[in-house]
Design an enzyme around this catalytic site. Structure first.
Site, PDB file in Angstrom:
ATOM      1  CB  CYS A 112      -0.882   0.197   1.265  1.00 30.20           C
ATOM      2  SG  CYS A 112      -2.035   1.389   1.390  1.00 30.20           S
ATOM      3  CG  ASP A 217       0.635  -0.448 -16.340  1.00 30.29           C
ATOM      4  OD1 ASP A 217      -0.139   0.112 -15.311  1.00 30.29           O
ATOM      5  OD2 ASP A 217       1.841  -0.096 -16.555  1.00 30.29           O
TER       6      ASP A 217
END
Length: 383
Positions: A112, A217
């Site tokens: 995170c 991606d």
């Protein structure tokens, strides 16, 4: 469908757990609740991970944390991502998940990039402290072992390009007995900006003997194929690419079966998916909260479609399913899918950060086993 010639990974094996299609839904705060996990699972096989919860919140009986641990009746494989900075809390939370909630897979979040997490040494900041990382992973694996539950970890390349940690993290995860490691090919400083570095994923694959999952991606099924071919990864983790596009998991399941499929739904078919999503949210949370939670998904579903601003706003303010039905009927159901959106980033992107927010003196050493870090009982985010 046509057959492809690519040699793609088969089922993903995490200890005793076998995932038929090597695709994992990344936990996303406020997104991957039981309703969304079911919606995605209806599209294709894979591993669908619950929203991230905090170890301290679970151990101390925090009500908000326990409310997040709701599973759909069809979720036969329960998977949860856990956040923590204290080995004792993480170990006890892992035991609770296995013993009380019947969880079959525990993933630990060390990726995170959110400042409120990293400033406390959590998320993507923690792998800098190699000793502490090893202790947390070892304790979690020991706690899960009696239940036969595999423990995995998610991480990033490092704090920034000058402070890379992913190769050390892979070695530490392997030594601790983790079943796999997922690498998001960005640094904490990048957050969600720029382009994911798949070469780093390939380097990690070459450096460790445990399965490596590639993240970053994957906007279309073809991207997943390119990632595993380029890196040798055992599978992929998909996050923002499925926002407003749960049918992406149908395409992913197809390509990993060696078939070519790209779903291009009409706006009418998207409307059917939107209605199903809202229906599941209402069943999970009740009409008022379910419709409120649904609103955030509208812009993702309609991205690129020819829908007027007034109708978009109305759909993003619905308060009942009947109201939603009336508005969905006003859409042009024959409108084709906007091909310009294929391969385009979705969700948050932003800009890279000038510096990563860290606890004072965090960079002074790389051990950290004696640290006593503050850990919020109800922290939520993702990696």
């Amino acid at each position: 469908m046509t057959s492809t010639t690519s040699v793609l990974p088969g089922p993903l094996r995490l200890g005793a757990l076998t995932v038929d299609v090597p695709v994992v839904l990344a936990p996303m705060a406020g997104i991957t609740n039981a309703a969304y996990r079911r919606l995605c699972a209806e599209q294709g096989a894979g591993l669908y991970v619950c929203e991230m919860i905090t170890s301290r919140g679970l151990v101390e009986g925090d009500e908000a944390t326990r409310r997040m641990l709701v599973f759909d009746e069809l979720e036969t494989t329960r998977s949860v991502q856990l956040y923590g900075t204290d080995p004792r809390y993480v170990a006890e939370a892992t035991r609770i998940l296995c013993d009380e909630f019947g969880v079959a897979h525990v993933d630990l979040n060390f990726g995170c990039p959110v400042p409120k997490v990293t400033r406390k040494g959590g998320g993507g900041a923690l792998p800098w402290k190699r000793g502490l990382l090893g202790e947390i992973l070892t304790q979690a694996v020991r706690a899960a072992e009696p239940y036969g539950v595999p423990v995995t970890m998610k991480t990033r390349k490092g704090l920034d390009d000058q402070r890379l940690t992913y190769l050390d993290a892979g070695r530490i995860a392997q030594d601790a007995g983790c079943a796999a490691i997922a690498l998001h090919g960005r640094t904490v400083a990048q957050a969600y900006s720029g382009v994911a570095d798949w070469d780093a994923i390939a380097e990690l694959v070459a450096a460790v003997d445990l399965p490596v999952l590639g993240n970053g991606d994957i906007w279309e099924a073809a991207d997943a194929v390119r990632l595993v071919e380029q890196t040798g990864a055992a599978g992929v983790v998909v996050g923002r690419g499925c926002l407003g596009r749960p049918w992406l998991f149908r395409d992913l399941a197809a390509v990993f079966r060696g078939e070519t499929l790209q779903t291009l739904p009409t706006l009418g078919e998207v409307a059917t998916m939107m209605r199903r999503h809202a229906e599941l949210l209402v069943a999970l949370m009740g009409p008022e909260r379910g419709c409120k939670e649904y609103r955030k998904h509208v812009s993702w579903y309609l991205k690129g479609f020819p829908v007027g601003g007034e109708l978009r706003r109305a759909l993003a303010m619905v308060s009942t399913l009947d109201e939603l039905d009336a508005l969905l009927a006003d859409l042009d159901h024959m409108a084709p899918y906007p091909v310009s959106e294929l391969g385009a980033p979705r969700g948050r992107q932003g800009s890279p950060r000038e510096r990563v927010v860290l606890p004072e003196g965090w960079l002074d050493d790389t051990d950290g086993r004696d640290l006593c870090l503050a850990e919020d009982a109800a922290e939520t985010s993702g990696g």
